[in-house]
Design a protein around this motif. Structure first.
Motif, PDB file in Angstrom:
ATOM      1  N   HIS A   1       0.841  -1.196   0.000  1.00  0.00           N
ATOM      2  CA  HIS A   1       0.000   0.000   0.000  1.00  0.00           C
ATOM      3  C   HIS A   1       0.885   1.259   0.000  1.00  0.00           C
ATOM      4  O   HIS A   1       0.628   2.216  -0.746  1.00  0.00           O
ATOM      5  CB  HIS A   1      -0.928  -0.012   1.215  1.00  0.00           C
ATOM      6  N   GLY A   2       1.917   1.264   0.824  1.00  0.00           N
ATOM      7  CA  GLY A   2       2.854   2.391   0.869  1.00  0.00           C
ATOM      8  C   GLY A   2       3.571   2.572  -0.456  1.00  0.00           C
ATOM      9  O   GLY A   2       3.779   3.707  -0.907  1.00  0.00           O
ATOM     10  N   GLN A   3       3.949   1.458  -1.072  1.00  0.00           N
ATOM     11  CA  GLN A   3       4.607   1.509  -2.384  1.00  0.00           C
ATOM     12  C   GLN A   3       3.675   2.106  -3.425  1.00  0.00           C
ATOM     13  O   GLN A   3       4.093   2.941  -4.239  1.00  0.00           O
ATOM     14  CB  GLN A   3       5.050   0.102  -2.802  1.00  0.00           C
ATOM     15  N   LYS A   4       2.392   1.713  -3.374  1.00  0.00           N
ATOM     16  CA  LYS A   4       1.421   2.233  -4.335  1.00  0.00           C
ATOM     17  C   LYS A   4       1.238   3.737  -4.133  1.00  0.00           C
ATOM     18  O   LYS A   4       1.204   4.495  -5.100  1.00  0.00           O
ATOM     19  CB  LYS A   4       0.089   1.502  -4.194  1.00  0.00           C
ATOM     20  N   GLN A   5       1.132   4.177  -2.888  1.00  0.00           N
ATOM     21  CA  GLN A   5       1.004   5.613  -2.614  1.00  0.00           C
ATOM     22  C   GLN A   5       2.239   6.371  -3.085  1.00  0.00           C
ATOM     23  O   GLN A   5       2.142   7.461  -3.657  1.00  0.00           O
ATOM     24  CB  GLN A   5       0.783   5.861  -1.120  1.00  0.00           C
ATOM     25  N   PHE A   6       3.396   5.781  -2.844  1.00  0.00           N
ATOM     26  CA  PHE A   6       4.644   6.403  -3.290  1.00  0.00           C
ATOM     27  C   PHE A   6       4.663   6.546  -4.807  1.00  0.00           C
ATOM     28  O   PHE A   6       5.038   7.600  -5.343  1.00  0.00           O
ATOM     29  CB  PHE A   6       5.842   5.572  -2.806  1.00  0.00           C
ATOM     30  N   GLU A   7       4.265   5.516  -5.515  1.00  0.00           N
ATOM     31  CA  GLU A   7       4.236   5.567  -6.980  1.00  0.00           C
ATOM     32  C   GLU A   7       3.249   6.605  -7.486  1.00  0.00           C
ATOM     33  O   GLU A   7       3.526   7.319  -8.462  1.00  0.00           O
ATOM     34  CB  GLU A   7       3.910   4.180  -7.545  1.00  0.00           C
ATOM     35  N   GLU A   8       2.089   6.723  -6.814  1.00  0.00           N
ATOM     36  CA  GLU A   8       1.101   7.730  -7.211  1.00  0.00           C
ATOM     37  C   GLU A   8       1.658   9.136  -7.002  1.00  0.00           C
ATOM     38  O   GLU A   8       1.499  10.014  -7.858  1.00  0.00           O
ATOM     39  CB  GLU A   8      -0.194   7.543  -6.414  1.00  0.00           C
ATOM     40  N   LYS A   9       2.307   9.352  -5.867  1.00  0.00           N
ATOM     41  CA  LYS A   9       2.893  10.668  -5.602  1.00  0.00           C
ATOM     42  C   LYS A   9       4.040  10.958  -6.564  1.00  0.00           C
ATOM     43  O   LYS A   9       4.220  12.092  -7.011  1.00  0.00           O
ATOM     44  CB  LYS A   9       3.366  10.750  -4.155  1.00  0.00           C
TER      45      LYS A   9
ATOM     46  N   LEU B   1       2.470  11.985  -9.803  1.00  0.00           N
ATOM     47  CA  LEU B   1       1.975  13.354  -9.691  1.00  0.00           C
ATOM     48  C   LEU B   1       3.135  14.353  -9.769  1.00  0.00           C
ATOM     49  O   LEU B   1       3.043  15.375 -10.463  1.00  0.00           O
ATOM     50  CB  LEU B   1       1.212  13.532  -8.371  1.00  0.00           C
ATOM     51  N   LEU B   2       4.225  14.038  -9.095  1.00  0.00           N
ATOM     52  CA  LEU B   2       5.412  14.891  -9.153  1.00  0.00           C
ATOM     53  C   LEU B   2       5.948  14.969 -10.579  1.00  0.00           C
ATOM     54  O   LEU B   2       6.334  16.038 -11.062  1.00  0.00           O
ATOM     55  CB  LEU B   2       6.488  14.369  -8.201  1.00  0.00           C
ATOM     56  N   ASN B   3       5.960  13.849 -11.272  1.00  0.00           N
ATOM     57  CA  ASN B   3       6.428  13.814 -12.661  1.00  0.00           C
ATOM     58  C   ASN B   3       5.539  14.684 -13.546  1.00  0.00           C
ATOM     59  O   ASN B   3       6.040  15.430 -14.402  1.00  0.00           O
ATOM     60  CB  ASN B   3       6.459  12.366 -13.161  1.00  0.00           C
ATOM     61  N   GLU B   4       4.215  14.621 -13.344  1.00  0.00           N
ATOM     62  CA  GLU B   4       3.289  15.445 -14.131  1.00  0.00           C
ATOM     63  C   GLU B   4       3.532  16.925 -13.855  1.00  0.00           C
ATOM     64  O   GLU B   4       3.539  17.744 -14.772  1.00  0.00           O
ATOM     65  CB  GLU B   4       1.848  15.072 -13.805  1.00  0.00           C
ATOM     66  N   LYS B   5       3.745  17.250 -12.570  1.00  0.00           N
ATOM     67  CA  LYS B   5       4.007  18.647 -12.222  1.00  0.00           C
ATOM     68  C   LYS B   5       5.336  19.108 -12.810  1.00  0.00           C
ATOM     69  O   LYS B   5       5.469  20.257 -13.240  1.00  0.00           O
ATOM     70  CB  LYS B   5       4.000  18.832 -10.707  1.00  0.00           C
ATOM     71  N   LEU B   6       6.301  18.233 -12.836  1.00  0.00           N
ATOM     72  CA  LEU B   6       7.602  18.569 -13.415  1.00  0.00           C
ATOM     73  C   LEU B   6       7.475  18.810 -14.919  1.00  0.00           C
ATOM     74  O   LEU B   6       8.073  19.754 -15.455  1.00  0.00           O
ATOM     75  CB  LEU B   6       8.604  17.447 -13.135  1.00  0.00           C
ATOM     76  N   ILE B   7       6.690  17.995 -15.593  1.00  0.00           N
ATOM     77  CA  ILE B   7       6.452  18.192 -17.028  1.00  0.00           C
ATOM     78  C   ILE B   7       5.750  19.525 -17.252  1.00  0.00           C
ATOM     79  O   ILE B   7       6.125  20.300 -18.138  1.00  0.00           O
ATOM     80  CB  ILE B   7       5.637  17.019 -17.619  1.00  0.00           C
ATOM     81  N   ASP B   8       4.737  19.832 -16.428  1.00  0.00           N
ATOM     82  CA  ASP B   8       4.017  21.099 -16.534  1.00  0.00           C
ATOM     83  C   ASP B   8       4.962  22.276 -16.286  1.00  0.00           C
ATOM     84  O   ASP B   8       4.932  23.273 -17.009  1.00  0.00           O
ATOM     85  CB  ASP B   8       2.857  21.135 -15.527  1.00  0.00           C
ATOM     86  N   PHE B   9       5.819  22.126 -15.291  1.00  0.00           N
ATOM     87  CA  PHE B   9       6.800  23.178 -15.006  1.00  0.00           C
ATOM     88  C   PHE B   9       7.736  23.374 -16.198  1.00  0.00           C
ATOM     89  O   PHE B   9       8.058  24.509 -16.562  1.00  0.00           O
ATOM     90  CB  PHE B   9       7.603  22.835 -13.747  1.00  0.00           C
ATOM     91  N   GLY B  10       8.162  22.272 -16.804  1.00  0.00           N
ATOM     92  CA  GLY B  10       9.034  22.359 -17.976  1.00  0.00           C
ATOM     93  C   GLY B  10       8.354  23.093 -19.124  1.00  0.00           C
ATOM     94  O   GLY B  10       8.981  23.922 -19.794  1.00  0.00           O
TER      95      GLY B  10
END
Length: 91
Positions: free
Chosen positions: A17-25, A28-37
């Motif tokens: 469950h923790g691994q799944k939450q980590f992957e989701e976050k 989300l961080l990757n999407e925000k990084l792409i948006d920032f780029g």
């Protein structure tokens, strides 16, 4: 023994469950990084445009100063000619 196995399985489920939450976050961080780029690219494009506009403005301003100084030189020459003629008529 069953209790220990159940505890291990429960810990494993918590880890999953923790691994799944980590992957989701992380996603989300990757999407925000792409948006920032993308926003950074847009900012750089606008900055390049402003830089080019400023360069054009400076060239135009320099040209206008040269034109103005040339006209002032012509007027100065005219005033000097009028002044010299004025001195001629007074003497």
């Amino acid at each position: 023994m069953k209790a220990k196995l159940d505890a291990i399985l429960e810990s494993l489920e918590d880890l999953k469950h923790g691994q799944k939450q980590f992957e989701e976050k992380l996603e989300l961080l990757n999407e925000k990084l792409i948006d920032f780029g993308l926003r950074l690219d847009n900012f750089e494009t606008k900055l390049d445009y402003i830089d080019e506009e400023f360069d054009n403005y400076m060239v135009e301003t320099r040209s206008r100063f040269k034109y103005t100084f040339a006209n002032m030189d012509e007027h100065k020459a005219l005033f000097e000619m009028i002044e010299s003629q004025n001195h001629t008529y007074r003497h």
